[in-house]
Design a protein around this motif. Structure first.
Motif, mmCIF file in Angstrom:
data_model
loop_
_atom_site.group_PDB
_atom_site.id
_atom_site.type_symbol
_atom_site.label_atom_id
_atom_site.label_comp_id
_atom_site.label_asym_id
_atom_site.label_seq_id
_atom_site.Cartn_x
_atom_site.Cartn_y
_atom_site.Cartn_z
ATOM 1 N N GLN A 85 3.691 -0.850 -3.319
ATOM 2 C CA GLN A 85 3.651 -0.150 -2.035
ATOM 3 C C GLN A 85 5.031 0.308 -1.584
ATOM 4 O O GLN A 85 5.187 1.400 -1.025
ATOM 5 N N VAL B 251 2.470 -5.372 -1.013
ATOM 6 C CA VAL B 251 3.919 -5.475 -0.850
ATOM 7 C C VAL B 251 4.490 -6.536 -1.779
ATOM 8 O O VAL B 251 5.502 -6.327 -2.446
ATOM 9 N N TYR C 184 -1.782 2.243 -4.643
ATOM 10 C CA TYR C 184 -0.651 1.436 -4.192
ATOM 11 C C TYR C 184 -1.066 -0.022 -4.031
ATOM 12 O O TYR C 184 -2.000 -0.351 -3.292
ATOM 13 N N ALA D 112 6.214 3.806 -2.457
ATOM 14 C CA ALA D 112 5.491 4.970 -1.939
ATOM 15 C C ALA D 112 6.385 6.066 -1.362
ATOM 16 O O ALA D 112 6.085 7.251 -1.537
ATOM 17 N N ARG E 248 -0.319 -5.617 3.243
ATOM 18 C CA ARG E 248 0.378 -4.364 3.523
ATOM 19 C C ARG E 248 1.590 -4.547 4.432
ATOM 20 O O ARG E 248 2.370 -3.622 4.612
#
Length: 333
Positions: A121, A145, A142, A124, A165
């Motif tokens: 992530q 984290v 994705y 991105a 996330r």
């Protein structure tokens, strides 16, 4: 061995030796040399249905990933010049072009039957999923984290929970970064110490008394400690949109304490003022520099603050140096 030929293998076991070395490397100015050769790697015995994970070639990033992916997986390592995924995404090395290049170089279409790649992530910001799909046919998914959540993420059908996330930045996570910040800050502080020593040597000090050398060394180390260790530790309690504004209480406390300490040791008010001005400017600079290590700022915000504040900090440091230098040389003071 695959239909495309031999593929290098990575162990899913991250040893204690690996972990210790990664910890040491994180504190080293040479950490960008701690890297893995870009390309395709296999963990376990993956097949054409196995997932494909993407990371940068900073070895610590690769170690985190290989120790967290499902038992049989493919890993594509991009050439990020030894920089971690998050920083590389901001710098552009973990980017669309590099993802497309490695997909084509690894002949991924012939290797797997699905058309899905899993990116971290935090990568991105550097990757256009639409452009990757358009140029390669692969859909970008994705992942979470934290690498430790990858298995849960895959089991849940490639869906991340809200917690997966979110980027945390607790005390332990902030303090992991401080040894390197402290070491790097000492380089700039040392220049100020050397400058002040030159003024002292050319000025009024009696060299039978070398206590002033110890004073300058303590002064320099305290600057680096307040700016690169105490500031990150106290960050959540400090207020302000800019990091230099947040650091004002830290630099103010340091300056007041230093002024009292220096004047009580027999130095003049002007000497103390010069030391406080340049020291406070350096503390503010170290706080500003920490923006590159946090998830609570953006590139635009950091650039805006740097362009506006850095000239002011340089001006304060120059004035501090002049005041101290004139006091040492007893010119007009």
């Amino acid at each position: 061995m695959t239909a495309l030929g031999p593929v290098k293998r990575l162990s899913s076991l991250v040893t204690q030796s690996d972990k210790r070395m990664n910890t040491l490397i994180r504190q080293s100015p040479l950490r960008n040399n701690w890297k893995v050769t870009p390309g395709l790697y296999a963990v376990g015995n993956p097949n054409d249905r196995s997932d494909v994970f993407v990371t940068g070639n900073y070895k610590t990033s690769v170690d985190f990933l290989r120790g967290s992916v499902p038992e049989n997986s493919w890993i594509i390592v991009l050439d990020t010049h030894g920089i971690n995924v998050w920083c590389a995404a901001g710098k552009g090395t973990f980017g669309t072009q590099e993802v497309v290049r490695l997909i084509e170089k690894c002949s991924l279409k012939e290797l797997v039957s699905h058309r899905r790649i899993i990116l971290p992530q935090l990568g991105a910001p550097g990757v256009s999923a639409f452009e990757v799909k358009q140029k390669t046919g692969f859909t970008v998914v994705y992942g979470p984290v934290r690498a430790e959540d990858i298995s849960t993420f895959v089991t849940a059908g490639y869906k991340a929970s809200k917690d997966m996330r979110q980027v945390s930045f607790e005390l332990g996570e902030r303090m992991i970064l401080t040894p390197l910040e402290f070491i790097q800050s000492l380089k700039f502080t040392a220049l100020a110490v050397v400058l002040f020593m030159c003024f002292a040597i050319a000025g009024k000090y009696d060299f039978t008394d070398t206590s002033w050398i110890s004073q300058l060394l303590v002064w320099g180390v305290s600057i680096s400690f307040f700016g690169s260790v105490l500031f990150p530790a106290a960050l959540p309690a400090l207020r302000g949109n800019w990091f230099t504004v947040r650091a004002i209480p830290i630099s103010a406390v340091w300056a007041v304490g230093t002024f009292a300490w220096v004047t009580q040791s027999g130095s003049s008010y002007f000497e103390a003022a010069g030391m406080c001005l340049i020291g406070a400017a350096l503390i503010e600079y170290y706080a500003l520099n920490f923006t590159g290590a946090t998830p609570i700022t953006s590139y635009t915000e950091t650039t805006n603050e740097t362009l506006k504040v850095l000239p002011i900090l340089i001006g304060i440091a120059v004035v501090g140096g002049l005041v101290y230098g004139l006091a040492m040389l007893q010119v007009g003071i």
